[in-house]
Design a protein around this motif. Structure first.
Motif, PDB file in Angstrom:
ATOM      1  N   HIS A   7      -0.984  -6.654   1.351  1.00  9.31           N
ATOM      2  CA  HIS A   7       0.376  -6.653   1.868  1.00  9.31           C
ATOM      3  C   HIS A   7       1.080  -7.969   1.542  1.00  9.31           C
ATOM      4  O   HIS A   7       2.266  -7.975   1.172  1.00  9.31           O
ATOM      5  CB  HIS A   7       0.374  -6.422   3.376  1.00  9.31           C
ATOM      6  CG  HIS A   7       0.037  -5.012   3.752  1.00  9.31           C
ATOM      7  ND1 HIS A   7       0.107  -4.548   5.056  1.00  9.31           N
ATOM      8  CD2 HIS A   7      -0.370  -3.956   3.008  1.00  9.31           C
ATOM      9  CE1 HIS A   7      -0.246  -3.268   5.082  1.00  9.31           C
ATOM     10  NE2 HIS A   7      -0.545  -2.902   3.846  1.00  9.31           N
ATOM     11  N   THR A  10       2.046  -7.878  -2.028  1.00 10.84           N
ATOM     12  CA  THR A  10       3.202  -6.997  -2.245  1.00 10.84           C
ATOM     13  C   THR A  10       4.502  -7.695  -1.849  1.00 10.84           C
ATOM     14  O   THR A  10       5.515  -7.585  -2.544  1.00 10.84           O
ATOM     15  CB  THR A  10       3.033  -5.700  -1.442  1.00 10.84           C
ATOM     16  OG1 THR A  10       1.876  -5.002  -1.924  1.00 10.84           O
ATOM     17  CG2 THR A  10       4.249  -4.798  -1.599  1.00 10.84           C
ATOM     18  N   ILE A  11       4.470  -8.402  -0.725  1.00  8.86           N
ATOM     19  CA  ILE A  11       5.658  -9.128  -0.272  1.00  8.86           C
ATOM     20  C   ILE A  11       6.094 -10.145  -1.323  1.00  8.86           C
ATOM     21  O   ILE A  11       7.278 -10.245  -1.678  1.00  8.86           O
ATOM     22  CB  ILE A  11       5.385  -9.812   1.074  1.00  8.86           C
ATOM     23  CG1 ILE A  11       5.248  -8.764   2.191  1.00  8.86           C
ATOM     24  CG2 ILE A  11       6.493 -10.812   1.421  1.00  8.86           C
ATOM     25  CD1 ILE A  11       4.759  -9.323   3.508  1.00  8.86           C
ATOM     26  N   LEU A  65      10.718  -3.744   1.310  1.00 14.04           N
ATOM     27  CA  LEU A  65       9.452  -3.929   2.019  1.00 14.04           C
ATOM     28  C   LEU A  65       9.049  -2.657   2.757  1.00 14.04           C
ATOM     29  O   LEU A  65       7.877  -2.250   2.731  1.00 14.04           O
ATOM     30  CB  LEU A  65       9.574  -5.090   3.010  1.00 14.04           C
ATOM     31  CG  LEU A  65       9.745  -6.487   2.420  1.00 14.04           C
ATOM     32  CD1 LEU A  65      10.043  -7.496   3.517  1.00 14.04           C
ATOM     33  CD2 LEU A  65       8.498  -6.896   1.637  1.00 14.04           C
ATOM     34  N   GLN A  66      10.005  -2.020   3.425  1.00 14.26           N
ATOM     35  CA  GLN A  66       9.704  -0.791   4.157  1.00 14.26           C
ATOM     36  C   GLN A  66       9.288   0.334   3.216  1.00 14.26           C
ATOM     37  O   GLN A  66       8.381   1.115   3.528  1.00 14.26           O
ATOM     38  CB  GLN A  66      10.918  -0.363   4.980  1.00 14.26           C
ATOM     39  CG  GLN A  66      11.252  -1.305   6.127  1.00 14.26           C
ATOM     40  CD  GLN A  66      12.360  -0.775   7.006  1.00 14.26           C
ATOM     41  OE1 GLN A  66      12.256   0.338   7.518  1.00 14.26           O
ATOM     42  NE2 GLN A  66      13.414  -1.549   7.175  1.00 14.26           N
ATOM     43  N   ALA A  68       7.749  -0.026   0.405  1.00 17.27           N
ATOM     44  CA  ALA A  68       6.433  -0.333  -0.162  1.00 17.27           C
ATOM     45  C   ALA A  68       5.326  -0.353   0.880  1.00 17.27           C
ATOM     46  O   ALA A  68       4.199   0.070   0.609  1.00 17.27           O
ATOM     47  CB  ALA A  68       6.479  -1.682  -0.883  1.00 17.27           C
ATOM     48  N   LEU A  69       5.641  -0.818   2.095  1.00 13.15           N
ATOM     49  CA  LEU A  69       4.602  -1.048   3.103  1.00 13.15           C
ATOM     50  C   LEU A  69       4.717  -0.150   4.323  1.00 13.15           C
ATOM     51  O   LEU A  69       3.930  -0.273   5.255  1.00 13.15           O
ATOM     52  CB  LEU A  69       4.636  -2.518   3.549  1.00 13.15           C
ATOM     53  CG  LEU A  69       4.419  -3.554   2.439  1.00 13.15           C
ATOM     54  CD1 LEU A  69       4.545  -4.960   2.997  1.00 13.15           C
ATOM     55  CD2 LEU A  69       3.067  -3.363   1.776  1.00 13.15           C
ATOM     56  N   GLN A  72       7.423  -0.655   9.015  1.00  9.95           N
ATOM     57  CA  GLN A  72       7.051  -1.733   9.915  1.00  9.95           C
ATOM     58  C   GLN A  72       8.298  -2.551  10.248  1.00  9.95           C
ATOM     59  O   GLN A  72       9.333  -2.423   9.610  1.00  9.95           O
ATOM     60  CB  GLN A  72       5.998  -2.627   9.255  1.00  9.95           C
ATOM     61  CG  GLN A  72       4.741  -1.872   8.842  1.00  9.95           C
ATOM     62  CD  GLN A  72       3.656  -2.809   8.362  1.00  9.95           C
ATOM     63  OE1 GLN A  72       3.174  -3.643   9.111  1.00  9.95           O
ATOM     64  NE2 GLN A  72       3.273  -2.664   7.099  1.00  9.95           N
TER      65      GLN A  72
END
Length: 269
Positions: A7, A10-11, A65-66, A68-69, A72
């Protein structure tokens, strides 16, 4: 920190894609506190060039981000050269963890590589174990080794992989793990004792016994048949402990540092 390494990577990847390779990203807030669980993912993103609209850029980064992850809760603070400094920005820099630096940390990369090397060696040892103990390991088998290339090569594979796994696990991975966990390292015996106290190693005494078995099996002179057979059976009993030690290290690194991956426990033979 309570953020998985994939994670974090990825960020950083998404930040570089949107803002360029020089962007810097800090994780701060509850996710950097090991005594807390979960919480919002607070990020400080510092860009070296002026942005047309910081609010829109931050919103787009949040959306990326949302996507991809998952859905959250992200809280993104975005700074460019025209931003007005705020106390929270200084707190994020001084008390947070810079993900862009961690992503390029050579020591962490070496640790990840070592984890993968030991994982592969454990898999190879388990395969060699399965092949070797398919033979009837008795004095007749021992007597036939000189004329049975397949059996002798299987024996060599098991012995050499047993020795190599123990060497890399004990002499390299355990000290590297202790350093990553900010534990003091010392002599080989000190490291083993510390790993046992941390619950990473099942028994320092048995580990040293395994080293003695390794030396007996790879010694330059040919051992007596009964001695070799007993050493092989004893080594086989220790293989699951090697795997369990790797798994314990992997889980501790994943929990404490967000690196490593789960690896299935050894299947009972």
């Amino acid at each position: 920190m309570h953020l998985a390494q994939p994670h974090a990577e990825t960020i950083v990847k998404l930040a570089r894609e949107q803002f360029g390779p020089e962007v810097r990203v800090w994780l701060f807030g509850s996710r950097t506190d090991d005594s807390k669980r979960g919480g919002d993912i607070d990020l400080l993103v510092v860009v070296g060039h002026a942005l047309d609209n910081r609010m829109l850029a931050a919103a787009r980064f949040d959306a990326a981000l949302q996507m991809a992850l998952g859905a959250q809760k992200f809280d993104v603070l975005l700074l460019d050269p025209s931003s007005e400094p705020q106390p929270i920005h200084a707190i994020a820099r001084t008390e947070g963890i810079e993900l862009t630096t961690a992503a390029q940390n050579p020591e962490q990369l070496r640790l990840l590589n070592l984890l993968e090397v030991v994982r592969r060696e454990a898999v190879w040892l388990l395969r060699a174990e399965k092949r070797l103990f398919a033979y009837p390991l008795d004095t007749a088998w021992f007597a036939g080794l000189e004329h049975d290339d397949a059996a002798s090569e299987t024996l060599e594979a098991f012995v050499s992989r047993f020795a190599r796994l123990q060497e890399n696990l004990g002499d390299k991975l355990i000290p590297a793990c202790l350093r990553a966990l900010a534990e003091r390292t010392g002599s080989a015996l000190d490291n083993l004792n510390r790993a046992e106290k941390l619950g990473l190693l099942w028994s320092t005494q048995d580990w040293l016994a395994a080293r003695t078995l390794r030396n007996r099996m790879v010694h330059e002179y040919q051992p007596a048949p009964e001695d070799l057979l007993q050493a092989l059976q004893a080594a086989r009993q220790l293989v699951p402990h090697f795997v369990a030690t790797y798994n314990a290290i992997n889980r501790r690194l994943a929990s404490s540092l967000g690196i490593g991956e789960d690896w299935p426990d050894c299947v009972a033979q």
